[in-house]
Design a protein around this motif. Structure first.
Motif, PDB file in Angstrom:
ATOM      1  N   ASN A   1      -9.335   3.376   1.288  1.00  0.00           N
ATOM      2  CA  ASN A   1      -8.294   3.952   2.148  1.00  0.00           C
ATOM      3  C   ASN A   1      -6.900   3.394   1.855  1.00  0.00           C
ATOM      4  OD1 ASN A   1      -8.854   1.411   3.147  1.00  0.00           O
ATOM      5  ND2 ASN A   1      -8.747   1.997   5.291  1.00  0.00           N
ATOM      6  N   ALA A   2      -6.803   2.324   1.051  1.00  0.00           N
ATOM      7  CA  ALA A   2      -5.480   1.822   0.669  1.00  0.00           C
ATOM      8  C   ALA A   2      -4.710   2.862  -0.141  1.00  0.00           C
ATOM      9  CB  ALA A   2      -5.623   0.531  -0.146  1.00  0.00           C
TER      10      ALA A   2
ATOM     11  N   LYS B   1      -6.082  -2.793   4.983  1.00  0.00           N
ATOM     12  CA  LYS B   1      -6.623  -2.861   3.626  1.00  0.00           C
ATOM     13  C   LYS B   1      -5.524  -3.237   2.619  1.00  0.00           C
ATOM     14  CE  LYS B   1     -10.284  -1.788   2.675  1.00  0.00           C
ATOM     15  NZ  LYS B   1     -10.833  -0.520   2.210  1.00  0.00           N
ATOM     16  N   ILE B   2      -4.346  -2.637   2.759  1.00  0.00           N
ATOM     17  CA  ILE B   2      -3.248  -2.943   1.835  1.00  0.00           C
ATOM     18  C   ILE B   2      -2.833  -4.409   1.958  1.00  0.00           C
ATOM     19  CG2 ILE B   2      -0.835  -2.444   1.276  1.00  0.00           C
ATOM     20  CD1 ILE B   2      -1.350   0.446   2.188  1.00  0.00           C
ATOM     21  N   LEU B   3      -2.723  -4.901   3.184  1.00  0.00           N
ATOM     22  CA  LEU B   3      -2.315  -6.288   3.395  1.00  0.00           C
ATOM     23  C   LEU B   3      -3.394  -7.263   2.932  1.00  0.00           C
ATOM     24  CD1 LEU B   3      -0.601  -5.824   6.858  1.00  0.00           C
ATOM     25  CD2 LEU B   3       0.515  -6.615   4.756  1.00  0.00           C
ATOM     26  N   LEU B   4      -4.641  -6.867   3.054  1.00  0.00           N
ATOM     27  CA  LEU B   4      -5.737  -7.708   2.562  1.00  0.00           C
ATOM     28  C   LEU B   4      -5.661  -7.833   1.037  1.00  0.00           C
ATOM     29  CD1 LEU B   4      -8.280  -9.279   3.348  1.00  0.00           C
ATOM     30  CD2 LEU B   4      -9.576  -7.162   3.103  1.00  0.00           C
ATOM     31  N   LEU B   5      -5.385  -6.719   0.364  1.00  0.00           N
ATOM     32  CA  LEU B   5      -5.209  -6.745  -1.090  1.00  0.00           C
ATOM     33  C   LEU B   5      -3.996  -7.590  -1.477  1.00  0.00           C
ATOM     34  CD1 LEU B   5      -5.931  -3.012  -2.039  1.00  0.00           C
ATOM     35  CD2 LEU B   5      -7.272  -4.996  -2.723  1.00  0.00           C
ATOM     36  N   THR B   6      -2.950  -7.513  -0.648  1.00  0.00           N
ATOM     37  CA  THR B   6      -1.739  -8.289  -0.921  1.00  0.00           C
ATOM     38  C   THR B   6      -2.023  -9.782  -0.842  1.00  0.00           C
ATOM     39  OG1 THR B   6      -0.404  -6.508   0.046  1.00  0.00           O
ATOM     40  CG2 THR B   6       0.670  -8.629  -0.266  1.00  0.00           C
ATOM     41  N   TYR B   7      -2.738 -10.191   0.195  1.00  0.00           N
ATOM     42  CA  TYR B   7      -3.093 -11.610   0.353  1.00  0.00           C
ATOM     43  C   TYR B   7      -3.933 -12.084  -0.826  1.00  0.00           C
ATOM     44  CZ  TYR B   7      -4.905 -15.933   2.376  1.00  0.00           C
ATOM     45  OH  TYR B   7      -5.234 -17.260   2.593  1.00  0.00           O
ATOM     46  N   LYS B   8      -4.889 -11.252  -1.230  1.00  0.00           N
ATOM     47  CA  LYS B   8      -5.741 -11.627  -2.362  1.00  0.00           C
ATOM     48  C   LYS B   8      -4.923 -11.726  -3.649  1.00  0.00           C
ATOM     49  CE  LYS B   8     -10.116  -9.694  -0.677  1.00  0.00           C
ATOM     50  NZ  LYS B   8     -11.188  -8.693  -0.932  1.00  0.00           N
TER      51      LYS B   8
ATOM     52  N   PHE C   1       1.900   0.762  -4.423  1.00  0.00           N
ATOM     53  CA  PHE C   1       1.518  -0.569  -3.946  1.00  0.00           C
ATOM     54  C   PHE C   1       2.669  -1.550  -4.097  1.00  0.00           C
ATOM     55  CE2 PHE C   1      -0.307  -4.802  -4.686  1.00  0.00           C
ATOM     56  CZ  PHE C   1      -1.080  -4.953  -3.539  1.00  0.00           C
ATOM     57  N   SER C   2       3.444  -1.422  -5.185  1.00  0.00           N
ATOM     58  CA  SER C   2       4.537  -2.359  -5.450  1.00  0.00           C
ATOM     59  C   SER C   2       5.626  -2.278  -4.388  1.00  0.00           C
ATOM     60  CB  SER C   2       5.138  -2.089  -6.834  1.00  0.00           C
ATOM     61  OG  SER C   2       5.623  -0.761  -6.905  1.00  0.00           O
TER      62      SER C   2
ATOM     63  N   LEU D   1       5.108  -4.071   4.068  1.00  0.00           N
ATOM     64  CA  LEU D   1       4.192  -4.424   5.158  1.00  0.00           C
ATOM     65  C   LEU D   1       4.071  -5.942   5.297  1.00  0.00           C
ATOM     66  CD1 LEU D   1       1.339  -1.823   4.514  1.00  0.00           C
ATOM     67  CD2 LEU D   1       2.973  -1.789   6.394  1.00  0.00           C
ATOM     68  N   TRP D   2       4.035  -6.626   4.167  1.00  0.00           N
ATOM     69  CA  TRP D   2       3.876  -8.088   4.170  1.00  0.00           C
ATOM     70  C   TRP D   2       5.056  -8.767   4.873  1.00  0.00           C
ATOM     71  CZ3 TRP D   2       0.012 -11.379   3.033  1.00  0.00           C
ATOM     72  CH2 TRP D   2       0.325 -12.724   2.827  1.00  0.00           C
TER      73      TRP D   2
END
Length: 298
Positions: free
Chosen positions: A154-155, A207-214, A260-261, A267-268
């Protein structure tokens, strides 16, 4: 066993992604650079020869071509067909990629329609059994057959139109009504809050923020990490140690605003520092859900 495949593709200067036995080749070109298609054709011919020598089969029936580009006549003028095992493969309007339907405009209209159709089919079956199931068992069925589909990749839907997200929200609302036996015209937000379900838009942001943290902590593929840059002011400011990211400039919010970029740093930077500064992934997920839950229902 598949490692030599990457060497063959790189030799032709073609970009690629591999996931198990699913390989995607892609090139970038302008409307007047159709000669670059020759490079792709030669690459596929070499891949087929290598697979034949190694007792593998390049399945022409599962090979698709998709051309992305702006909504102009220039894309329509790009004609490319591939001949594979005597079959002529022409560009498709949409292609399934690891369970996600990509269309030529990257609108994800077809993908959302497919999700809604499948989800409502399963919800109809669950509703017939609901009176025989406990709350716990019914919720497990909903998560297994519906929530998993709403959350899968869903990201990619970040920045999509509100109309598309509303269609998915209707699916989640219907699932909540069936699960809690809520009447059709009763307000659904208190029900979703009681179930501790984040709305669709916030699930996408999660989901997007989770990917960002990772990506920022070395837990994601390098090509995602390379898209994020830490903010470093030219002079000493209190914000220099805030953990914020640089938001790149974009020309069109409908296209660049969904990347994403751009979306990830935006969001972050809006997160409270206590969420961004989480020490572990588990701690970050917990704080992030609490934050998004407060945004959604308070």
């Amino acid at each position: 066993y598949m490692l030599p495949l990457g060497e063959i593709i790189r030799k032709h200067g073609v970009s690629f992604h591999c996931y198990a036995d699913d390989t995607q080749l892609y090139i970038s070109l302008r409307p007047d650079e159709t000669y670059k298609f020759t490079k792709l054709t030669e690459c596929i011919a070499d891949i087929k020869n290598w697979m034949t020598r190694n007792f593998l089969l390049l399945n022409s029936e599962k090979t698709d071509i998709l051309i992305f580009g702006p909504k102009t006549s220039s894309r329509k003028n790009l004609e490319y067909s591939l001949t594979l095992d005597g079959c002529s493969i022409k560009p498709s309007s949409s292609v399934r990629n690891l369970g996600v339907l990509f269309d030529t405009n990257l609108s994800f209209e077809s993908h959302v329609s497919s999700i809604c159709k499948t989800a409502f089919f399963h919800l109809k079956n669950i509703s017939k059994l609901r009176h025989m199931l406990s709350m716990t068992n019914a919720e497990q069925l909903v998560h297994a057959f519906m929530t998993s589909r709403l959350d899968y990749c869903n990201a990619l839907l970040g920045g999509c139109s509100a109309r598309l997200l509303n269609r998915l929200q209707l699916v989640q609302n219907a699932a909540a009504r069936v699960l809690t036996r809520t009447r059709k015209y009763d307000h659904i937000s208190p029900v979703l809050s009681t179930l501790h379900w984040l709305p669709i838009k916030h699930r996408i942001d999660f989901k997007i923020l989770l990917l960002t943290y990772k990506a920022l902590n070395g837990l994601a593929p390098q090509y995602l990490s390379e898209l994020l840059m830490h903010y470093s002011p030219s002079r000493l400011l209190r914000s220099q140690n805030s953990g914020q990211l640089i938001i790149p400039r974009i020309s069109k919010s409908t296209e660049g605003g969904r990347s994403f970029s751009y979306l990830a740093p935006k969001l972050w930077n809006n997160l409270p520092s206590i969420v961004r500064e989480a020490d572990t992934l588990c701690q970050f997920k917990s704080r992030l859900k609490t934050h998004l839950f407060a945004l959604a229902y308070t």
